[in-house]
Design an enzyme around this catalytic site. Structure first.
Site, PDB file in Angstrom:
ATOM      1  N   THR A 394       0.831  -1.091   0.063  1.00  0.00           N
ATOM      2  CA  THR A 394       0.030  -0.085   0.090  1.00  0.00           C
ATOM      3  C   THR A 394       0.842   1.013  -0.132  1.00  0.00           C
ATOM      4  O   THR A 394       2.097   1.144   0.259  1.00  0.00           O
ATOM      5  CB  THR A 394      -0.898  -0.035   1.491  1.00  0.00           C
ATOM      6  OG1 THR A 394      -1.679  -1.205   1.115  1.00  0.00           O
ATOM      7  CG2 THR A 394      -1.676   1.132   1.428  1.00  0.00           C
ATOM      8  N   THR A 412      -4.168   1.875  -2.059  1.00  0.00           N
ATOM      9  CA  THR A 412      -3.504   0.557  -2.517  1.00  0.00           C
ATOM     10  C   THR A 412      -4.338  -0.324  -3.701  1.00  0.00           C
ATOM     11  O   THR A 412      -5.441  -0.005  -3.926  1.00  0.00           O
ATOM     12  CB  THR A 412      -3.764  -0.235  -1.151  1.00  0.00           C
ATOM     13  OG1 THR A 412      -2.943  -1.471  -1.479  1.00  0.00           O
ATOM     14  CG2 THR A 412      -5.241  -0.716  -0.765  1.00  0.00           C
ATOM     15  N   ASN A 414      -3.775  -3.546  -2.954  1.00  0.00           N
ATOM     16  CA  ASN A 414      -3.703  -4.602  -1.810  1.00  0.00           C
ATOM     17  C   ASN A 414      -2.368  -5.377  -1.990  1.00  0.00           C
ATOM     18  O   ASN A 414      -1.401  -4.782  -1.361  1.00  0.00           O
ATOM     19  CB  ASN A 414      -4.661  -5.594  -1.941  1.00  0.00           C
ATOM     20  CG  ASN A 414      -4.975  -6.438  -0.760  1.00  0.00           C
ATOM     21  OD1 ASN A 414      -4.601  -6.206   0.355  1.00  0.00           O
ATOM     22  ND2 ASN A 414      -5.535  -7.672  -1.037  1.00  0.00           N
ATOM     23  N   ASP A 436      -9.510  -8.883   0.748  1.00  0.00           N
ATOM     24  CA  ASP A 436      -9.660  -8.402   2.206  1.00  0.00           C
ATOM     25  C   ASP A 436     -11.132  -8.633   2.629  1.00  0.00           C
ATOM     26  O   ASP A 436     -11.428  -8.562   4.037  1.00  0.00           O
ATOM     27  CB  ASP A 436      -9.645  -6.813   2.111  1.00  0.00           C
ATOM     28  CG  ASP A 436      -8.277  -6.492   2.299  1.00  0.00           C
ATOM     29  OD1 ASP A 436      -7.402  -7.226   2.433  1.00  0.00           O
ATOM     30  OD2 ASP A 436      -7.841  -5.065   1.904  1.00  0.00           O
ATOM     31  N   SER A 465     -10.912  -2.807   5.248  1.00  0.00           N
ATOM     32  CA  SER A 465      -9.634  -1.997   5.113  1.00  0.00           C
ATOM     33  C   SER A 465      -8.994  -1.949   6.426  1.00  0.00           C
ATOM     34  O   SER A 465      -9.825  -1.946   7.349  1.00  0.00           O
ATOM     35  CB  SER A 465      -9.460  -0.800   4.237  1.00  0.00           C
ATOM     36  OG  SER A 465      -8.056  -0.409   4.394  1.00  0.00           O
TER      37      SER A 465
HETATM   38  O1  DON Z   1      -7.015  -2.243   3.050  1.00  0.00           O
HETATM   39  C1  DON Z   1      -6.295  -2.995   3.178  1.00  0.00           C
HETATM   40  O2  DON Z   1      -6.065  -3.162   4.728  1.00  0.00           O
HETATM   41  C2  DON Z   1      -5.341  -3.841   2.708  1.00  0.00           C
HETATM   42  N1  DON Z   1      -5.707  -4.162   1.323  1.00  0.00           N
HETATM   43  C3  DON Z   1      -3.881  -3.077   2.507  1.00  0.00           C
HETATM   44  C4  DON Z   1      -3.022  -3.530   1.852  1.00  0.00           C
HETATM   45  C5  DON Z   1      -1.606  -3.398   2.524  1.00  0.00           C
HETATM   46  O3  DON Z   1      -1.449  -2.434   3.150  1.00  0.00           O
HETATM   47  C6  DON Z   1      -0.390  -4.048   2.001  1.00  0.00           C
HETATM   48  N2  DON Z   1       0.590  -3.492   2.175  1.00  0.00           N
HETATM   49  N3  DON Z   1       1.822  -3.812   2.513  1.00  0.00           N
END
Ligand code: DON
Length: 584
Positions: A394, A412, A414, A436, A465
């Protein structure tokens, strides 16, 4: 109640110089470690690498140096923080395709200098044809399709979000804010080592999709560092957005290309899903932490509620035991555990589920949770050992302008490079945000999160999220701190710890960001720590208290933050990542 002094503290004394100059190491090697680092192992070296940037007027801290430059240029040319946020967002879609995007979604906290705080939700939605068990194979297990390929994509929200923020708060023409991204896509930018390595790490999956192969594996290989990376299809798509705003993405040629891509790969996003996508203004989650006001993102992100609940529990522990001490890690982990139990059970898209938000973020509820923490024994959450599939990405950016307007944005697709599918002819990657959702009760997603019915898949619903774009005011009500991070659920715990490091341990922003972090998300019942971030004796003591303690490969978050320090803004981009802060 725990007392910091209960802990035997070995003081590490290293003599040297402390520097805090523009763009320079906050702490030179051979330096005096701040007293707050007394329990941090000597091998911990991020404090040597963290940079702080000081500037009196304005600051952009983002995950990519080119994007930070784009943002400051917009500010210098008279744009406000929201103008810069829009320009940075589009620039990241070009120069940071691992996470920056127009094929994903995000959240934005805006605090104009007038003082009111706004929260914009442009999270992706499940397509209209999505169904609760769409990712289950015949044995009831979650299939790979929740992560890779067309089915994994939610309806993108980024372009609508950028346009919505701009139409309410922007001051420069929209096309002027997309222009730098178009130029970077058309003329190219120089491939860094990290970009080449990132593509190489996902080469096999990217190679499965024709347009991704063409875009990211020119000549059949990841691009060579030092060469120019040109994205002509993406430049054309961005031009349509510059010319027509969101309808240049959600209808017409780009929409046709997205739907054709879906048909090619068995995806679900339809013309109707695209044409009807709208971002949503939400009421920010607010709490106070030892007199500091904290504003963060409400559902469809769990970030703000889980942050507030964790901080509210910690607030009653006074003083907080030292950073990286046994007692300090214990109380952090127990507070995180309790907040994540609630997160995983209750939270989901507010347009679909009712949630006891007021209770979850109330001080009295936090008190009742705190009272269940045994100062010398770990609690338990039922044991479960999910496979932690690695690697999302992200990106967070924080911006303040010379008038004191502030914007904190997390966005993001994801996983690293999303679902690995580039929309053929349109040149951008799609997200794999569908992972998610709770694809199956009791089964973990890629972050090991085991979530409930509140986050089940429904057509048109936003998946929960963990993104936590946050703004903090000082005790006088003045803008103090903007921050956020990537890292899936680790986003929330990284943000919590940076705030605690500043408020509880009196650290500078550079010290607070560079400090080693821990993470607990209730399930799996583990305290994760970063390599060499805890001393062996601390780990032993935590285990003796009943904690499961495990070193995490890689880092816990990567924060991009700005703090007010006297007459200056100080920007810090986490030394765990390769971003930068730029100010003037
Ligand atoms: O929205 C979320 O919580 C996840 N899709 C975020 C993904 C994410 O932070 C990956 N990073 N390292």
């Amino acid at each position: 109640m725990l007392d910091a002094k209960q802990l035997g503290v070995a003081i590490l004394i290293v003599v040297g110089l402390t520097a805090s100059c523009t763009g320079r190491a906050a702490h030179a090697p051979g330096r005096v470690l701040p007293h707050s680092y007394a329990n941090v192992p000597a091998q911990w070296e991020l404090l040597d690498r963290v940079r702080e940037v000081r500037a009196p007027q304005a600051m952009v801290a983002s995950g990519h140096p080119i994007a930070s430059e784009v943002g400051t240029r917009v500010l210098r040319s008279g744009g406000n923080a929201v103008d810069a946020a829009v320009a940075v967002g589009f620039a990241l879609a070009v120069v940071y395709p691992r996470a920056g995007n127009i094929g994903g979604g995000g959240f934005m906290i805006i605090r104009p200098s007038s003082g009111e705080v706004f929260a914009l939700d442009y999270r992706e939605k499940a397509p209209g044809r999505a169904s609760a068990d769409m990712f289950l194979d015949s044995a009831g297990r979650i299939a790979e399709t929740s992560l890779i390929g067309h089915l994994a994509a939610g309806v993108p929200g980024t372009v609508a979000g950028m346009a919505e923020a701009h139409s309410r708060f922007g001051s420069l023409p929209f096309e002027q804010l997309v222009a730098p991204a178009i130029r970077l896509a058309r003329e190219g930018f120089v491939v860094s080592d990290r970009m080449a390595a990132g593509i190489e790490s996902r080469e096999e999956d990217l190679a499965r999709f024709e347009a991704s192969r063409r875009q990211f594996l020119p000549g059949g290989h990841p691009p060579t560092p030092g060469t120019l990376f040109v994205q002509s299809d993406l430049a054309a798509t961005l031009q349509l957005i510059a010319d027509s705003g969101p309808s240049g993405f959600y209808t017409g040629r780009t929409a046709d290309l997205i739907v054709a891509e879906m048909e090619r790969g068995g995806g679900l996003i339809s013309h109707e899903d695209l044409a009807t996508y709208r971002p949503a203004w939400r009421d920010p989650v607010t709490t106070t932490y030892r007199g500091y006001a904290v504003y963060s993102m409400p559902p469809a992100s769990s970030g703000g509620v889980t942050l507030a609940e964790t901080l509210n529990i910690l607030e009653g522990i006074d003083p907080m035991p030292p950073l990286a001490s046994t007692a300090g890690v214990h109380v952090l982990a127990e507070a995180m555990r309790r907040a994540f139990i609630d997160r995983n059970q209750y939270l989901g898209d507010p347009d679909f589920v009712g949630m006891p938000l007021d209770r979850l973020i109330s001080k009295s509820y936090a008190t009742s949770l705190r009272e269940t923490i045994d100062p010398v024994r770990a609690s338990t959450t039922p044991e479960f050992l999910p496979q932690l599939r690695e690697g999302g990405e992200t990106t967070h950016y924080s911006i303040v302008d010379s008038r004191g307007n502030a914007v904190s944005v997390s966005t993001t697709i994801n996983s690293l490079y999303g679902n690995k599918v580039t929309v053929s002819g349109a040149g951008f990657l799609l997200n794999n945000e569908m992972d998610d959702f709770t694809a199956a009760p009791g089964q973990p997603n890629q972050f090991g999160l085991i979530q409930g019915e509140a986050n089940s898949i429904r057509p048109g619903k936003r998946m929960l999220s963990a993104m936590t774009p946050t703004i903090v005011l000082d005790r006088e009500g003045n803008l103090k701190l903007l921050l956020g991070s990537p890292g899936g659920p680790r986003i929330i715990t990284a943000v919590t710890q940076v705030i605690s490091n500043i408020v509880d341990h009196g650290m500078t922003l550079a010290e607070a960001v560079a400090a080693p972090r821990v993470h607990h998300q209730s399930l799996p019942d583990r305290i994760y720590y970063e390599g060499s971030g805890l001393r062996a004796t601390t780990i032993d003591e935590l285990r003796a208290m009943g904690h499961f303690v495990e070193q995490r490969d890689g880092s816990i978050g990567s924060v991009a933050a700005i703090i007010r320090d006297g007459a200056n803004w100080v920007g810090v981009s986490d030394p765990r990542g390769t971003g930068s802060a730029v100010g003037y």
